[in-house]
Scaffold this motif. Structure first.
Motif, PDB file in Angstrom:
ATOM      1  N   ALA A  13       4.008  -0.100   3.644  1.00 19.31           N
ATOM      2  CA  ALA A  13       3.184   0.886   4.349  1.00 19.31           C
ATOM      3  C   ALA A  13       1.706   0.684   4.035  1.00 19.31           C
ATOM      4  CB  ALA A  13       3.616   2.300   3.977  1.00 19.31           C
ATOM      5  N   GLY A  14       1.387   0.369   2.797  1.00 15.82           N
ATOM      6  CA  GLY A  14      -0.003   0.117   2.429  1.00 15.82           C
ATOM      7  C   GLY A  14      -0.569  -1.099   3.131  1.00 15.82           C
ATOM      8  N   LEU A  33      -2.512   1.736  -2.771  1.00 18.33           N
ATOM      9  CA  LEU A  33      -2.833   2.891  -1.929  1.00 18.33           C
ATOM     10  C   LEU A  33      -1.655   3.268  -1.043  1.00 18.33           C
ATOM     11  CD1 LEU A  33      -6.525   2.137  -0.916  1.00 18.33           C
ATOM     12  CD2 LEU A  33      -5.694   3.755  -2.622  1.00 18.33           C
ATOM     13  N   GLY A  34      -0.841   2.303  -0.669  1.00 18.53           N
ATOM     14  CA  GLY A  34       0.359   2.590   0.123  1.00 18.53           C
ATOM     15  C   GLY A  34       1.389   3.382  -0.648  1.00 18.53           C
ATOM     16  N   ILE A  35       1.546   3.050  -1.916  1.00 17.49           N
ATOM     17  CA  ILE A  35       2.489   3.795  -2.749  1.00 17.49           C
ATOM     18  C   ILE A  35       2.005   5.229  -2.923  1.00 17.49           C
ATOM     19  CG2 ILE A  35       3.469   3.936  -5.065  1.00 17.49           C
ATOM     20  CD1 ILE A  35       3.401   0.809  -5.041  1.00 17.49           C
ATOM     21  N   VAL A  40       1.505  11.139  -0.510  1.00 17.23           N
ATOM     22  CA  VAL A  40       0.616  12.003   0.275  1.00 17.23           C
ATOM     23  C   VAL A  40       1.214  12.283   1.658  1.00 17.23           C
ATOM     24  CG1 VAL A  40      -1.648  12.119   1.397  1.00 17.23           C
ATOM     25  CG2 VAL A  40      -1.465  11.317  -0.954  1.00 17.23           C
ATOM     26  N   GLY A  41       1.731  11.253   2.303  1.00 13.35           N
ATOM     27  CA  GLY A  41       2.322  11.428   3.628  1.00 13.35           C
ATOM     28  C   GLY A  41       3.489  12.389   3.613  1.00 13.35           C
ATOM     29  N   ASN A  42       4.350  12.259   2.617  1.00 10.50           N
ATOM     30  CA  ASN A  42       5.482  13.191   2.512  1.00 10.50           C
ATOM     31  C   ASN A  42       5.007  14.613   2.278  1.00 10.50           C
ATOM     32  OD1 ASN A  42       7.791  11.552   2.933  1.00 10.50           O
ATOM     33  ND2 ASN A  42       7.510  10.664   0.914  1.00 10.50           N
ATOM     34  N   ALA A  43       3.969  14.774   1.461  1.00  7.21           N
ATOM     35  CA  ALA A  43       3.468  16.121   1.166  1.00  7.21           C
ATOM     36  C   ALA A  43       2.787  16.738   2.383  1.00  7.21           C
ATOM     37  CB  ALA A  43       2.494  16.072  -0.013  1.00  7.21           C
ATOM     38  N   VAL A  63       2.987   5.193   6.200  1.00  9.21           N
ATOM     39  CA  VAL A  63       1.814   4.591   6.842  1.00  9.21           C
ATOM     40  C   VAL A  63       0.781   5.669   7.170  1.00  9.21           C
ATOM     41  CG1 VAL A  63       0.999   3.451   8.952  1.00  9.21           C
ATOM     42  CG2 VAL A  63       2.951   2.533   7.728  1.00  9.21           C
ATOM     43  N   ILE A  64       1.235   6.801   7.675  1.00  9.60           N
ATOM     44  CA  ILE A  64       0.311   7.900   7.973  1.00  9.60           C
ATOM     45  C   ILE A  64      -0.378   8.371   6.689  1.00  9.60           C
ATOM     46  CG2 ILE A  64       0.164  10.309   8.751  1.00  9.60           C
ATOM     47  CD1 ILE A  64       2.448   9.584  10.749  1.00  9.60           C
ATOM     48  N   GLY A  65       0.390   8.561   5.635  1.00  7.50           N
ATOM     49  CA  GLY A  65      -0.184   8.965   4.360  1.00  7.50           C
ATOM     50  C   GLY A  65      -1.122   7.909   3.793  1.00  7.50           C
ATOM     51  N   SER A  66      -0.772   6.646   3.950  1.00  3.46           N
ATOM     52  CA  SER A  66      -1.618   5.559   3.460  1.00  3.46           C
ATOM     53  C   SER A  66      -2.932   5.493   4.219  1.00  3.46           C
ATOM     54  CB  SER A  66      -0.886   4.223   3.579  1.00  3.46           C
ATOM     55  OG  SER A  66       0.270   4.233   2.789  1.00  3.46           O
ATOM     56  N   CYS A  67      -2.884   5.724   5.515  1.00  6.28           N
ATOM     57  CA  CYS A  67      -4.122   5.764   6.304  1.00  6.28           C
ATOM     58  C   CYS A  67      -5.025   6.897   5.822  1.00  6.28           C
ATOM     59  CB  CYS A  67      -3.819   5.923   7.792  1.00  6.28           C
ATOM     60  SG  CYS A  67      -3.143   4.448   8.568  1.00  6.28           S
ATOM     61  N   ILE A  68      -4.431   8.037   5.506  1.00  6.70           N
ATOM     62  CA  ILE A  68      -5.213   9.164   4.988  1.00  6.70           C
ATOM     63  C   ILE A  68      -5.847   8.788   3.651  1.00  6.70           C
ATOM     64  CG2 ILE A  68      -5.043  11.518   4.055  1.00  6.70           C
ATOM     65  CD1 ILE A  68      -2.818  12.008   6.170  1.00  6.70           C
ATOM     66  N   VAL A  69      -5.072   8.175   2.767  1.00  5.93           N
ATOM     67  CA  VAL A  69      -5.584   7.806   1.447  1.00  5.93           C
ATOM     68  C   VAL A  69      -6.670   6.747   1.559  1.00  5.93           C
ATOM     69  CG1 VAL A  69      -4.976   6.717  -0.749  1.00  5.93           C
ATOM     70  CG2 VAL A  69      -3.509   8.493   0.198  1.00  5.93           C
ATOM     71  N   ILE A  70      -6.477   5.736   2.398  1.00  2.00           N
ATOM     72  CA  ILE A  70      -7.484   4.686   2.581  1.00  2.00           C
ATOM     73  C   ILE A  70      -8.763   5.296   3.144  1.00  2.00           C
ATOM     74  CG2 ILE A  70      -8.084   2.636   3.929  1.00  2.00           C
ATOM     75  CD1 ILE A  70      -5.154   1.736   3.571  1.00  2.00           C
TER      76      ILE A  70
END
Length: 80
Positions: A13-14, A33-35, A40-43, A63-70
């Motif tokens: 996903a990252g 960041l993907g991990i 983050v995505g699940n939360a 992937v959605i959570g990873s995009c948010i984190v990035i």
């Protein structure tokens, strides 16, 4: 065994999110960041009642959570 699968999904996903976000931080950074993004995505999506089931659903949520984190890391670091 589920920890290893979670790490593989987060890493994949990252990498995908790094490509989507056109992030040039390097593959190792994107995997980490993907991990984090998987959590983050699940939360975040869990708060609005969306859950990923199965391998593909987990990747999409991660992937959605990873995009948010990035995006957040780039904003904090002062990029773009």
């Amino acid at each position: 065994m589920s920890l290893i699968i979670g790490l593989v999904i987060g890493g994949l996903a990252g990498w995908i999110a790094g490509k989507i976000m056109n992030n040039e931080g390097g593959i190792l950074r994107n995997i980490v960041l993907g991990i984090v993004g998987g959590v983050v995505g699940n939360a975040v999506l869990g708060l609005i009642g969306i859950y990923g089931s199965g391998f593909i659903g987990s990747i999409i949520v991660s992937v959605i959570g990873s995009c948010i984190v990035i995006w957040l890391v780039n904003k904090i670091a002062g990029r773009r």
